[in-house]
Design an enzyme around this catalytic site. Structure first.
Site, PDB file in Angstrom:
ATOM      1  N   ASP A  60       0.865  -1.170   0.000  1.00  0.00           N
ATOM      2  CA  ASP A  60       0.000   0.000   0.000  1.00  0.00           C
ATOM      3  C   ASP A  60       0.901   1.220   0.000  1.00  0.00           C
ATOM      4  O   ASP A  60       2.072   1.142   0.390  1.00  0.00           O
ATOM      5  CB  ASP A  60      -0.915   0.004   1.235  1.00  0.00           C
ATOM      6  CG  ASP A  60      -2.151   0.868   1.049  1.00  0.00           C
ATOM      7  OD1 ASP A  60      -3.232   0.300   0.794  1.00  0.00           O
ATOM      8  OD2 ASP A  60      -2.050   2.109   1.164  1.00  0.00           O
ATOM      9  N   ASP A 118       3.624   2.565  -4.830  1.00  0.00           N
ATOM     10  CA  ASP A 118       2.642   3.179  -5.705  1.00  0.00           C
ATOM     11  C   ASP A 118       2.314   2.121  -6.746  1.00  0.00           C
ATOM     12  O   ASP A 118       3.171   1.734  -7.548  1.00  0.00           O
ATOM     13  CB  ASP A 118       3.250   4.424  -6.362  1.00  0.00           C
ATOM     14  CG  ASP A 118       2.335   5.093  -7.372  1.00  0.00           C
ATOM     15  OD1 ASP A 118       1.373   4.449  -7.828  1.00  0.00           O
ATOM     16  OD2 ASP A 118       2.597   6.262  -7.719  1.00  0.00           O
ATOM     17  N   ASN A 150      -5.458  -4.937  -6.366  1.00  0.00           N
ATOM     18  CA  ASN A 150      -6.668  -4.344  -5.817  1.00  0.00           C
ATOM     19  C   ASN A 150      -6.604  -2.823  -5.684  1.00  0.00           C
ATOM     20  O   ASN A 150      -7.635  -2.161  -5.588  1.00  0.00           O
ATOM     21  CB  ASN A 150      -6.938  -4.979  -4.441  1.00  0.00           C
ATOM     22  CG  ASN A 150      -8.000  -4.257  -3.663  1.00  0.00           C
ATOM     23  OD1 ASN A 150      -9.176  -4.310  -3.993  1.00  0.00           O
ATOM     24  ND2 ASN A 150      -7.585  -3.554  -2.612  1.00  0.00           N
ATOM     25  N   TYR A 183     -13.176   7.177 -13.557  1.00  0.00           N
ATOM     26  CA  TYR A 183     -13.205   5.921 -12.804  1.00  0.00           C
ATOM     27  C   TYR A 183     -13.855   4.818 -13.633  1.00  0.00           C
ATOM     28  O   TYR A 183     -13.328   3.704 -13.744  1.00  0.00           O
ATOM     29  CB  TYR A 183     -13.971   6.136 -11.501  1.00  0.00           C
ATOM     30  CG  TYR A 183     -14.022   4.936 -10.597  1.00  0.00           C
ATOM     31  CD1 TYR A 183     -12.946   4.622  -9.761  1.00  0.00           C
ATOM     32  CD2 TYR A 183     -15.149   4.115 -10.555  1.00  0.00           C
ATOM     33  CE1 TYR A 183     -12.997   3.511  -8.921  1.00  0.00           C
ATOM     34  CE2 TYR A 183     -15.201   3.010  -9.714  1.00  0.00           C
ATOM     35  CZ  TYR A 183     -14.124   2.713  -8.903  1.00  0.00           C
ATOM     36  OH  TYR A 183     -14.178   1.616  -8.075  1.00  0.00           O
ATOM     37  N   LYS A 228     -12.131   1.278 -15.021  1.00  0.00           N
ATOM     38  CA  LYS A 228     -12.583  -0.044 -14.605  1.00  0.00           C
ATOM     39  C   LYS A 228     -13.082  -0.878 -15.774  1.00  0.00           C
ATOM     40  O   LYS A 228     -12.951  -2.106 -15.772  1.00  0.00           O
ATOM     41  CB  LYS A 228     -13.657   0.094 -13.524  1.00  0.00           C
ATOM     42  CG  LYS A 228     -13.141   0.724 -12.227  1.00  0.00           C
ATOM     43  CD  LYS A 228     -11.964  -0.047 -11.634  1.00  0.00           C
ATOM     44  CE  LYS A 228     -11.569   0.491 -10.258  1.00  0.00           C
ATOM     45  NZ  LYS A 228     -10.476  -0.288  -9.633  1.00  0.00           N
ATOM     46  N   THR A 251     -15.844   0.981   2.211  1.00  0.00           N
ATOM     47  CA  THR A 251     -14.379   0.998   2.257  1.00  0.00           C
ATOM     48  C   THR A 251     -13.944   2.427   2.537  1.00  0.00           C
ATOM     49  O   THR A 251     -14.772   3.339   2.657  1.00  0.00           O
ATOM     50  CB  THR A 251     -13.772   0.540   0.922  1.00  0.00           C
ATOM     51  OG1 THR A 251     -14.085   1.513  -0.093  1.00  0.00           O
ATOM     52  CG2 THR A 251     -14.308  -0.819   0.499  1.00  0.00           C
TER      53      THR A 251
END
Length: 266
Positions: free
Chosen positions: A37, A62, A89, A155, A159, A190
């Protein structure tokens, strides 16, 4: 269960949310983890795994940087002798700007993290997984990548790219025994969506969150993590090049006027 006993696993975005939940579950089933992370959450996740008796090493990366993804793969090889599973993820939302308010810089950054990151996971993870006789790569996409209405243009486009990348990679890895699939979460609690859930609770409207899907609720991170573990495990040994929507049924329909059929919960 110990589906991942002795397996070497990398999870990016492991500092919170779905990544942390998946890391804890992988470790509980015997996996040896590289938890990656860009925040101190990586160390916190590794500590939680260690306290539970599991094995994990933290690394700050990163996920959209090739050199740093390579470093994570090399750490897995050095620590655990190879790589069996890569759960790519990590992702960012990029806000909710519409097309006309989205700058090229914002679009480029969202694509860099959300799409180039999974590409790098495949590019550098797949050869190492193949060396071990095969395994799995799971990419976090989104229902926003299936059709519009679940995210910003940047976004959603990123995706959608992840979904196609999983399909393309599955084909190009033909014969390697490396499976590649995309996980498509619906609305999930989240770090990325926490403000939505917190506001709903404060306003006494938590029952409204996720009301557009047939289950009429949002998801918890562990529910998505369990789906990721399925795709990464031998339970999904014949699942390849697919996009699995875990969204309470949201993407099962086009917009309609909802009808009741006498089966709603009392």
């Amino acid at each position: 269960m110990a589906r991942f006993a002795g397996k070497s696993i990398i999870v990016t975005g492991a500092g919170s949310g779905i990544g942390r939940a998946a890391s804890l579950l992988f470790a509980a089933e015997g996996g040896r983890l590289i938890v990656a992370d860009k925040t101190e959450g990586a160390e916190e996740t590794a500590q939680a795994i260690g306290e539970a008796g599991g094995t994990a090493r933290a690394i700050r990366i990163d996920a959209g940087s090739e050199a740093e993804v390579v470093a994570a793969v090399e750490l897995a090889v050095a620590e655990f002798g190879g790589l069996d599973v890569f759960f790519a993820n990590a992702g960012i939302s990029g806000g909710m700007a519409n097309i006309f308010d989205t700058t090229p810089e914002l679009m480029a950054e969202v694509l860099r993290v959300n799409l180039i990151g999974p590409f790098l996971a495949i590019k550098h993870g797949a050869p190492r997984i193949a060396e071990r006789g095969g395994g799995a790569i799971v990419l976090t996409a989104s229902v926003a990548g299936i059709r519009s209405g679940a995210g910003s243009p940047a976004y959603s486009a990123s995706k959608a790219g992840v979904i196609n990348l999983a399909m393309t990679a599955a084909q190009q890895l033909s014969g390697s025994n490396v499976r590649v699939n995309a996980l498509c979460p619906g609305l999930t609690e989240t770090g990325m969506t926490q403000r939505v859930f917190d506001y709903a609770r404060e306003a006494g409207k938590i029952d409204k969150v996720g009301r557009l899907n047939p289950l009429r609720r949002g998801a918890q991170a562990e529910e998505l993590a369990r789906a990721a573990l399925f795709l990464a495990s031998d339970d999904a040994s014949y699942v390849n090049g697919q996009a699995l929507a875990v969204d309470g049924g949201l993407s099962s329909s086009h917009p309609v006027t909802r009808q009741e059929y006498g089966l709603t919960a009392v």
